[in-house]
Design a protein around this motif. Structure first.
Motif, PDB file in Angstrom:
ATOM      1  N   GLY A 331       0.785  -1.222   0.000  1.00 40.37           N
ATOM      2  CA  GLY A 331       0.000   0.000   0.000  1.00 40.37           C
ATOM      3  C   GLY A 331       0.815   1.269   0.000  1.00 40.37           C
ATOM      4  O   GLY A 331       0.245   2.370   0.072  1.00 40.37           O
ATOM      5  N   TYR A 332       2.146   1.162  -0.090  1.00 41.19           N
ATOM      6  CA  TYR A 332       3.022   2.336  -0.087  1.00 41.19           C
ATOM      7  C   TYR A 332       4.017   2.279  -1.250  1.00 41.19           C
ATOM      8  O   TYR A 332       4.402   1.198  -1.703  1.00 41.19           O
ATOM      9  CB  TYR A 332       3.826   2.411   1.213  1.00 41.19           C
ATOM     10  CG  TYR A 332       3.033   2.824   2.429  1.00 41.19           C
ATOM     11  CD1 TYR A 332       2.921   4.169   2.797  1.00 41.19           C
ATOM     12  CD2 TYR A 332       2.398   1.878   3.227  1.00 41.19           C
ATOM     13  CE1 TYR A 332       2.210   4.552   3.915  1.00 41.19           C
ATOM     14  CE2 TYR A 332       1.685   2.249   4.355  1.00 41.19           C
ATOM     15  CZ  TYR A 332       1.592   3.590   4.693  1.00 41.19           C
ATOM     16  OH  TYR A 332       0.887   3.971   5.803  1.00 41.19           O
ATOM     17  N   LYS A 333       4.437   3.450  -1.682  1.00 44.64           N
ATOM     18  CA  LYS A 333       5.550   3.598  -2.602  1.00 44.64           C
ATOM     19  C   LYS A 333       6.522   4.611  -1.997  1.00 44.64           C
ATOM     20  O   LYS A 333       6.105   5.601  -1.389  1.00 44.64           O
ATOM     21  CB  LYS A 333       5.085   4.074  -3.979  1.00 44.64           C
ATOM     22  CG  LYS A 333       4.134   3.109  -4.676  1.00 44.64           C
ATOM     23  CD  LYS A 333       4.777   1.751  -4.933  1.00 44.64           C
ATOM     24  CE  LYS A 333       3.785   0.794  -5.590  1.00 44.64           C
ATOM     25  NZ  LYS A 333       4.367  -0.571  -5.762  1.00 44.64           N
ATOM     26  N   THR A 334       7.803   4.340  -2.142  1.00 50.68           N
ATOM     27  CA  THR A 334       8.813   5.211  -1.550  1.00 50.68           C
ATOM     28  C   THR A 334       9.185   6.332  -2.512  1.00 50.68           C
ATOM     29  O   THR A 334       9.331   6.121  -3.719  1.00 50.68           O
ATOM     30  CB  THR A 334      10.069   4.416  -1.182  1.00 50.68           C
ATOM     31  OG1 THR A 334      10.521   3.694  -2.334  1.00 50.68           O
ATOM     32  CG2 THR A 334       9.778   3.436  -0.055  1.00 50.68           C
ATOM     33  N   MET A 335       9.363   7.511  -1.951  1.00 50.84           N
ATOM     34  CA  MET A 335       9.712   8.678  -2.754  1.00 50.84           C
ATOM     35  C   MET A 335      10.803   9.475  -2.053  1.00 50.84           C
ATOM     36  O   MET A 335      10.736   9.710  -0.848  1.00 50.84           O
ATOM     37  CB  MET A 335       8.485   9.578  -2.958  1.00 50.84           C
ATOM     38  CG  MET A 335       8.792  10.905  -3.635  1.00 50.84           C
ATOM     39  SD  MET A 335       7.332  11.957  -3.722  1.00 50.84           S
ATOM     40  CE  MET A 335       8.074  13.500  -4.289  1.00 50.84           C
ATOM     41  N   SER A 336      11.797   9.887  -2.814  1.00 51.75           N
ATOM     42  CA  SER A 336      12.835  10.770  -2.301  1.00 51.75           C
ATOM     43  C   SER A 336      12.903  12.004  -3.190  1.00 51.75           C
ATOM     44  O   SER A 336      12.666  11.920  -4.402  1.00 51.75           O
ATOM     45  CB  SER A 336      14.188  10.056  -2.254  1.00 51.75           C
ATOM     46  OG  SER A 336      15.092  10.740  -1.414  1.00 51.75           O
ATOM     47  N   ASP A 567      -1.127   2.416  -4.053  1.00 53.16           N
ATOM     48  CA  ASP A 567      -1.153   0.979  -4.345  1.00 53.16           C
ATOM     49  C   ASP A 567      -0.310   0.651  -5.563  1.00 53.16           C
ATOM     50  O   ASP A 567       0.339  -0.393  -5.626  1.00 53.16           O
ATOM     51  CB  ASP A 567      -2.598   0.507  -4.560  1.00 53.16           C
ATOM     52  CG  ASP A 567      -3.402   0.523  -3.269  1.00 53.16           C
ATOM     53  OD1 ASP A 567      -2.820   0.207  -2.215  1.00 53.16           O
ATOM     54  OD2 ASP A 567      -4.588   0.864  -3.323  1.00 53.16           O
ATOM     55  N   THR A 568      -0.324   1.551  -6.549  1.00 48.64           N
ATOM     56  CA  THR A 568       0.417   1.322  -7.782  1.00 48.64           C
ATOM     57  C   THR A 568       1.118   2.597  -8.209  1.00 48.64           C
ATOM     58  O   THR A 568       0.687   3.711  -7.871  1.00 48.64           O
ATOM     59  CB  THR A 568      -0.506   0.862  -8.924  1.00 48.64           C
ATOM     60  OG1 THR A 568      -1.511   1.863  -9.136  1.00 48.64           O
ATOM     61  CG2 THR A 568      -1.174  -0.464  -8.575  1.00 48.64           C
ATOM     62  N   LEU A 569       2.174   2.434  -8.978  1.00 45.05           N
ATOM     63  CA  LEU A 569       2.844   3.580  -9.567  1.00 45.05           C
ATOM     64  C   LEU A 569       2.092   4.008 -10.817  1.00 45.05           C
ATOM     65  O   LEU A 569       1.730   3.174 -11.646  1.00 45.05           O
ATOM     66  CB  LEU A 569       4.280   3.229  -9.952  1.00 45.05           C
ATOM     67  CG  LEU A 569       5.364   3.245  -8.878  1.00 45.05           C
ATOM     68  CD1 LEU A 569       6.707   2.890  -9.505  1.00 45.05           C
ATOM     69  CD2 LEU A 569       5.453   4.585  -8.181  1.00 45.05           C
ATOM     70  N   PRO A 570       1.854   5.303 -10.976  1.00 39.94           N
ATOM     71  CA  PRO A 570       1.247   5.749 -12.236  1.00 39.94           C
ATOM     72  C   PRO A 570       2.248   5.610 -13.389  1.00 39.94           C
ATOM     73  O   PRO A 570       3.458   5.514 -13.175  1.00 39.94           O
ATOM     74  CB  PRO A 570       0.920   7.212 -11.957  1.00 39.94           C
ATOM     75  CG  PRO A 570       1.881   7.632 -10.889  1.00 39.94           C
ATOM     76  CD  PRO A 570       2.102   6.405 -10.036  1.00 39.94           C
ATOM     77  N   GLN A 571       1.755   5.591 -14.590  1.00 37.05           N
ATOM     78  CA  GLN A 571       2.611   5.569 -15.770  1.00 37.05           C
ATOM     79  C   GLN A 571       3.033   6.994 -16.114  1.00 37.05           C
ATOM     80  O   GLN A 571       2.214   7.925 -16.078  1.00 37.05           O
ATOM     81  CB  GLN A 571       1.867   4.955 -16.954  1.00 37.05           C
ATOM     82  CG  GLN A 571       1.506   3.488 -16.764  1.00 37.05           C
ATOM     83  CD  GLN A 571       2.726   2.594 -16.723  1.00 37.05           C
ATOM     84  OE1 GLN A 571       3.620   2.699 -17.575  1.00 37.05           O
ATOM     85  NE2 GLN A 571       2.787   1.709 -15.730  1.00 37.05           N
ATOM     86  N   TYR A 572       4.283   7.167 -16.437  1.00 39.41           N
ATOM     87  CA  TYR A 572       4.790   8.506 -16.732  1.00 39.41           C
ATOM     88  C   TYR A 572       3.963   9.177 -17.820  1.00 39.41           C
ATOM     89  O   TYR A 572       3.622  10.362 -17.720  1.00 39.41           O
ATOM     90  CB  TYR A 572       6.257   8.421 -17.155  1.00 39.41           C
ATOM     91  CG  TYR A 572       6.907   9.777 -17.351  1.00 39.41           C
ATOM     92  CD1 TYR A 572       7.585  10.393 -16.310  1.00 39.41           C
ATOM     93  CD2 TYR A 572       6.827  10.447 -18.584  1.00 39.41           C
ATOM     94  CE1 TYR A 572       8.172  11.646 -16.475  1.00 39.41           C
ATOM     95  CE2 TYR A 572       7.410  11.696 -18.757  1.00 39.41           C
ATOM     96  CZ  TYR A 572       8.082  12.295 -17.700  1.00 39.41           C
ATOM     97  OH  TYR A 572       8.650  13.533 -17.862  1.00 39.41           O
ATOM     98  N   GLU A 573       3.613   8.421 -18.850  1.00 41.77           N
ATOM     99  CA  GLU A 573       2.894   8.985 -19.985  1.00 41.77           C
ATOM    100  C   GLU A 573       1.531   9.541 -19.589  1.00 41.77           C
ATOM    101  O   GLU A 573       1.010  10.462 -20.235  1.00 41.77           O
ATOM    102  CB  GLU A 573       2.720   7.933 -21.085  1.00 41.77           C
ATOM    103  CG  GLU A 573       4.013   7.474 -21.734  1.00 41.77           C
ATOM    104  CD  GLU A 573       4.741   6.412 -20.908  1.00 41.77           C
ATOM    105  OE1 GLU A 573       4.245   6.068 -19.805  1.00 41.77           O
ATOM    106  OE2 GLU A 573       5.806   5.952 -21.360  1.00 41.77           O
ATOM    107  N   ASN A 574       0.949   8.983 -18.513  1.00 40.84           N
ATOM    108  CA  ASN A 574      -0.382   9.403 -18.092  1.00 40.84           C
ATOM    109  C   ASN A 574      -0.351  10.468 -17.000  1.00 40.84           C
ATOM    110  O   ASN A 574      -1.408  10.875 -16.497  1.00 40.84           O
ATOM    111  CB  ASN A 574      -1.173   8.193 -17.597  1.00 40.84           C
ATOM    112  CG  ASN A 574      -1.336   7.137 -18.672  1.00 40.84           C
ATOM    113  OD1 ASN A 574      -1.443   7.467 -19.861  1.00 40.84           O
ATOM    114  ND2 ASN A 574      -1.353   5.882 -18.274  1.00 40.84           N
TER     115      ASN A 574
END
Length: 694
Positions: A331-336, A567-574
């Motif tokens: 349920g998490y994505k890491t961001m720096s 939950d998911t990473l978005p697509q760069y194109e979108n």
């Protein structure tokens, strides 16, 4: 004459008795039911503790000043005694310098050149006049006094962590002298070298070793910040607190933070190994550590005992930082955030194309970071035009980010514009946006370019806010209250752009550094509380604020991460609107990596949400915590719009490598917000964003 001889003999006898007298050992606060054992036999203090997996750690202290303080270090299993080292003395070399508290912002100063000013070096000397052993939850603390180093005085503290072969050695010292900055080198030395080999991981992540013989000492660039002594009975690993030991810089250069060999710096007599700081840093702004008067500075390092070879000890040490990587959480994505790679200006547009797997991508992949927010064009490009150069630079940035993004990793464009608002700040849009940081009176605010599409021209702070609103972007104060943001965001807290929902808040980094504080980055944690009391729903994002990114650097020590609820990473194109939404709503927590907070609720409400309380103000805080080092404390922080309230809760009952839900019943009457921090024994930590209270 005979009377004189008698008096002389009596004086010599009294002197001999004093020299050999047993040092008093205070065991009144030691709990024999804790699992540890402490006994005194003449001048020897034996302390053992349960080290997990059927093992027992044991240290034998020699309280006679003629012998080495650590007579023996052991890790024992099933009756087998494994003496990993013997006849070792802790060595602390304290470097003192002068902090500039006048020209900028007091103890929060970053732009200081302490390394260029006169400094003094002191050897911490221990007189062994007294000793004590006390129990504190699942740890046993041995204190030896007294210790002296120039204007600093205090004691030696050795903390044993039950359930693990881990212990900490510290010189806890204070000075009364104002505006003092310090560094320290530390380690263990012996007149009779107890090791056969010295080992470490090189910066390419390969185990290296060498015979433990040397005419002098060697400074070594290592990975995992660890140096290891090995003999036929086992290994002893020495390493610092992974984040606290590294004072803040804009670069993460590996400055050879470990040492081994003979006669270290001509002060530590004998053969030894340990940790070190380079007084010159990266030869730019070098602030060292703050040491305000009468603060208990912990000059410390960790040790880990292992009955195996050095490789096994290193693997055990790596577990405390999860191999210098961030653990994935469902349920998490890491961001720096906040990286001045400057690949666009220094490489791509300079005719030096990036390879398919450039250094910065190797680093980010190895650390388990899912999302990287850049801060390009830091005084290197053409933010105000000419138009053709500015738009090409942005197009090149967007193309680079698209190239290195995938369904498992996002490289996202961002800038540190430092225009219009005052101080330094970062911008973040949910898709590629073309904008120029100047507008002539006759030029349109927005127009359509046949090559780049929509292009904005910004001439003032009102237009900057309008751009953020139209493109649903975010802005926040970079390194608030220090560096180029000294005085900010306080100076613009009443401005329309700051009170807007599109001004996110500020960014957190462990800066400045103070070894007497068991939390990191108070400068920004205090700001988070202040902003909440100002009545604005602002948040604080972790930032790295680094330039050079390569695998040879000491990256992990200077990194931190945001765990975004995605939950998911978005697509760069979108586009990546979901990333900004999680930030804007406060759906994340900040961590150095070792302490994780997968769940935090107040009466069921999560961060960023609003809570209604009954008249009695009673609330239940539930927080799930995962950790590596034993935990130190949790702090519940709340505010009423004027004052900040802190309730500190000891977590000294915890052992290394755990996970647990903690529940706290609190009184939040008249409070407007509440948040939680959790910190461990190595001053690694994590903190939530606020829950708002109606």
């Amino acid at each position: 004459m005979s009377r004189i001889r008698h008096l002389i003999s009596l004086s010599l006898l009294m002197f001999t008795l004093q020299v050999n007298a047993q040092v008093p050992v205070d065991l009144s606060s030691f709990n024999p039911k804790s699992g540890a054992k402490a006994t005194v036999s003449r001048h020897l203090l034996h302390v053992s503790w349960p080290a997990g997996e059927g093992r027992t750690g044991k240290l034998v202290f020699d309280l006679n000043s003629k012998g080495a303080l650590f007579q023996s270090m052991q890790i024992n299993t099933a009756g087998a005694v494994n003496e990993v080292a013997r006849q070792l003395d802790p060595a602390f070399l304290l470097t003192t310098g002068k902090r500039d508290l006048i020209s900028q912002n007091g103890w929060n100063i970053f732009f200081d050149k302490t390394n260029k000013l006169p400094r003094e070096l002191f050897h911490v000397r221990v007189t062994r006049k007294k000793a004590s052993v006390h129990s504190d939850g699942t740890r046993t603390v041995v204190k030896i006094g007294a210790a002296q180093a120039g204007p600093f005085s205090g004691d030696i503290e050795v903390t044993l962590y039950h359930g693990s072969p881990l212990f900490n050695v510290a010189a806890v010292m204070a000075t009364q002298i104002d505006s003092t900055a310090i560094l320290y080198d530390a380690g263990l030395v012996s007149k009779n070298n107890p090791w056969d080999r010295i080992a470490w991981s090189d910066t390419d992540n390969k185990l290296q070793s060498t015979p433990a013989v040397a005419d002098s000492f060697v400074n070594v660039a290592v990975k995992y910040r660890t140096i290891i002594g090995e003999n036929e009975k086992g290994s002893l690993a020495v390493f610092p607190a992974p984040h606290q030991y590294f004072y803040p810089l804009d670069e993460a250069f590996n400055l050879k933070f470990t040492w081994y060999g003979n006669n270290y710096r001509k002060w530590a007599k004998g053969f030894g190994l340990g940790i070190r700081q380079d007084p010159m840093g990266d030869n730019r702004w070098v602030p060292w550590f703050n040491a305000p008067p009468n603060t208990q500075q912990r000059l410390n390092f960790f040790c880990l005992l292992d009955a195996g070879k050095a490789g096994a000890a290193l693997e055990a040490v790596k577990q405390f930082t999860r191999g210098d990587a961030y653990l994935p959480l469902p349920g998490y994505k890491t961001m720096s955030s906040h990286f001045h790679n400057e690949n666009v200006m220094h490489r791509i547009l300079a005719g030096k194309p990036l390879p398919d797997n450039p250094d910065f991508m190797q680093v980010f992949r190895s650390t388990g970071i899912d999302i990287v927010h850049l801060a390009e064009f830091h005084y290197t490009a053409h933010p105000k035009g000419p138009d053709d150069k500015r738009l090409l630079e942005l197009k090149t940035l967007h193309d680079m980010c698209k190239r290195f993004s995938s369904d498992k990793f996002l490289l996202l464009p961002g800038e540190e514009p430092n225009e219009f608002y005052g101080g330094h700040w970062l911008s973040f849009f949910p898709k590629p946006v073309y904008w120029i940081m100047s507008r002539k009176p006759d030029a349109p605010f927005v127009e359509t370019d046949p090559k780049y599409g929509k292009v904005y021209r910004i001439g003032n702070k009102e237009e900057m806010l309008k751009l953020l609103e139209l493109e649903n972007g975010l802005a926040w104060t970079a390194h608030p209250r220090t560096k180029g943001s000294t005085g900010y965001p306080d100076k613009y807290r009443q401005e329309d752009f700051f009170t807007s929902d599109h001004f996110f808040g500020a960014a957190w980094k462990a800066m400045p550094a103070d070894l007497s504080i068991d939390r990191l980055g108070l400068r920004v944690l205090d700001l988070l509380d202040d902003m909440a009391n100002w009545g604005h729903k602002k948040h604080v994002l972790a930032e790295a604020d680094l330039f050079t990114i390569n695998p040879q650097n000491e990256m992990y020590a200077h990194l931190n991460v945001n765990y975004l609820q995605l939950d998911t990473l978005p697509q760069y194109e979108n586009g990546w609107q979901s990333v900004l939404d999680a930030m804007k709503q406060g759906k994340f927590f900040v961590s150095t990596g070792e302490v994780l907070l997968p769940s935090f609720t107040v009466n069921g409400k999560k961060t960023g949400e609003t809570l209604s309380l009954g008249a009695d103000g009673k609330a239940t805080i539930a927080i799930d915590v995962k950790w590596t080092f034993p935990l130190n404390h949790a702090t519940i922080i709340s505010g009423d719009g004027k004052e900040v309230y802190k309730e500190r809760i000891s977590l000294h009952e915890t052992k290394a490598f755990g996970g647990q839900q903690f529940t706290f019943n609190v009184d939040l009457r008249n409070r407007k917000w509440v948040r939680v921090e959790v910190w461990d024994a190595a001053v690694n930590g994590a903190f939530t964003q606020p829950v708002w209270i109606e």
